[in-house]
Design a protein around this motif. Sequence first.
Motif, mmCIF file in Angstrom:
data_model
loop_
_atom_site.group_PDB
_atom_site.id
_atom_site.type_symbol
_atom_site.label_atom_id
_atom_site.label_comp_id
_atom_site.label_asym_id
_atom_site.label_seq_id
_atom_site.Cartn_x
_atom_site.Cartn_y
_atom_site.Cartn_z
ATOM 1 N N LEU A 156 0.826 -1.197 0.000
ATOM 2 C CA LEU A 156 0.000 0.000 0.000
ATOM 3 C C LEU A 156 0.862 1.248 0.000
ATOM 4 N N ILE A 157 0.354 2.285 -0.630
ATOM 5 C CA ILE A 157 1.018 3.583 -0.576
ATOM 6 C C ILE A 157 0.021 4.628 -0.095
ATOM 7 N N GLY A 158 0.530 5.641 0.574
ATOM 8 C CA GLY A 158 -0.311 6.745 1.006
ATOM 9 C C GLY A 158 -0.481 7.732 -0.138
ATOM 10 N N ILE A 159 -1.703 8.153 -0.386
ATOM 11 C CA ILE A 159 -2.001 9.091 -1.464
ATOM 12 C C ILE A 159 -2.257 10.491 -0.906
ATOM 13 N N ALA A 160 -3.073 10.566 0.147
ATOM 14 C CA ALA A 160 -3.421 11.871 0.708
ATOM 15 C C ALA A 160 -3.830 11.700 2.167
ATOM 16 N N GLU A 161 -3.695 12.783 2.900
ATOM 17 C CA GLU A 161 -4.089 12.827 4.301
ATOM 18 C C GLU A 161 -4.876 14.107 4.503
ATOM 19 N N LEU A 162 -6.103 13.968 4.985
ATOM 20 C CA LEU A 162 -6.974 15.114 5.171
ATOM 21 C C LEU A 162 -7.386 15.227 6.633
ATOM 22 N N ARG A 212 -8.581 11.588 7.688
ATOM 23 C CA ARG A 212 -8.955 10.659 6.619
ATOM 24 C C ARG A 212 -7.736 10.435 5.746
ATOM 25 N N LEU A 213 -7.349 9.170 5.635
ATOM 26 C CA LEU A 213 -6.198 8.804 4.820
ATOM 27 C C LEU A 213 -6.684 8.090 3.567
ATOM 28 N N LEU A 214 -6.148 8.487 2.425
ATOM 29 C CA LEU A 214 -6.427 7.777 1.184
ATOM 30 C C LEU A 214 -5.220 6.913 0.887
ATOM 31 N N VAL A 215 -5.461 5.620 0.733
ATOM 32 C CA VAL A 215 -4.391 4.665 0.473
ATOM 33 C C VAL A 215 -4.718 3.892 -0.800
ATOM 34 N N ASP A 216 -3.676 3.419 -1.429
ATOM 35 C CA ASP A 216 -3.877 2.729 -2.691
ATOM 36 C C ASP A 216 -2.903 1.570 -2.818
ATOM 37 N N ALA A 249 -8.699 3.722 -1.558
ATOM 38 C CA ALA A 249 -9.502 3.401 -0.382
ATOM 39 C C ALA A 249 -9.278 4.444 0.709
ATOM 40 N N ALA A 250 -10.262 4.593 1.569
ATOM 41 C CA ALA A 250 -10.168 5.575 2.650
ATOM 42 C C ALA A 250 -10.127 4.878 4.008
ATOM 43 N N ILE A 251 -9.271 5.406 4.866
ATOM 44 C CA ILE A 251 -9.183 4.968 6.258
ATOM 45 C C ILE A 251 -9.442 6.197 7.116
ATOM 46 N N LEU A 252 -10.348 6.070 8.052
ATOM 47 C CA LEU A 252 -10.631 7.161 8.973
ATOM 48 C C LEU A 252 -9.971 6.832 10.302
ATOM 49 N N VAL A 253 -9.173 7.756 10.810
ATOM 50 C CA VAL A 253 -8.484 7.563 12.087
ATOM 51 C C VAL A 253 -9.032 8.619 13.045
ATOM 52 N N THR A 261 -7.698 5.224 20.118
ATOM 53 C CA THR A 261 -7.860 5.520 18.692
ATOM 54 C C THR A 261 -8.826 4.524 18.073
ATOM 55 N N ARG A 262 -9.639 5.017 17.154
ATOM 56 C CA ARG A 262 -10.549 4.174 16.386
ATOM 57 C C ARG A 262 -10.118 4.255 14.927
ATOM 58 N N LEU A 263 -10.023 3.083 14.286
ATOM 59 C CA LEU A 263 -9.692 2.991 12.863
ATOM 60 C C LEU A 263 -10.925 2.467 12.141
ATOM 61 N N ILE A 264 -11.349 3.159 11.088
ATOM 62 C CA ILE A 264 -12.566 2.800 10.368
ATOM 63 C C ILE A 264 -12.234 2.624 8.885
ATOM 64 N N TYR A 265 -12.690 1.504 8.332
ATOM 65 C CA TYR A 265 -12.413 1.201 6.925
ATOM 66 C C TYR A 265 -13.645 0.559 6.297
#
Length: 170
Positions: free
Chosen positions: A68-74, A91-95, A116-120, A128-132
């Motif tokens: 996986l690579i990180g695309i964006a972090e919001l 919100r992290l966008l990973v690909d 794909a998006a991961i919400l931290v 911490t809660r991780l949501i996918y």
Amino acid sequence: MLVSEYVLRIPIERHVLNTRRSFTAVIQDIRETLGTSEADGQLRRRTTAGKRARPVRRVNSTPAQVRLIGIAELEVSGSRGREHGAGRLIRLLVDMPTASGDLVRFLPDAGASCPAAILVQQIADDGTRLIYDSVASAVSIYQDERSLTVARELDAEVLALLRRIATPAG
């Protein structure tokens, strides 16, 4: 000009992992594990063709194969949210470029779910809660076995990463 519009109801499988690990430690581990899609961290246009080698990165001091690579972090929670007692929310966008390329080749509509998006989310007591949301569940309505196979591989990679990140070292 004729416009056609329709709505698809898609059941989404949401994975929620709660951990006692601090928000800062979780975000730091994700950043170190994924890196960025470009050496300088800038988001750029890129192709998803071709195979990438599996880099070995450390997650909680444990070597891990990561495709996986990180695309964006919001930063979703601004200062206003924190003023009202809400924790940080990123919100992290990973690909996984090979998977995304195959998904849209087999099923163009899958581009709505990739990257794909991961919400931290920072929760009480510095947890911490991780949501996918599962990509396979998003494309399942199309009943395309090739797309489902690739989406399940992507989901497995993301969930393995999140489970490693959520597990305290030691």
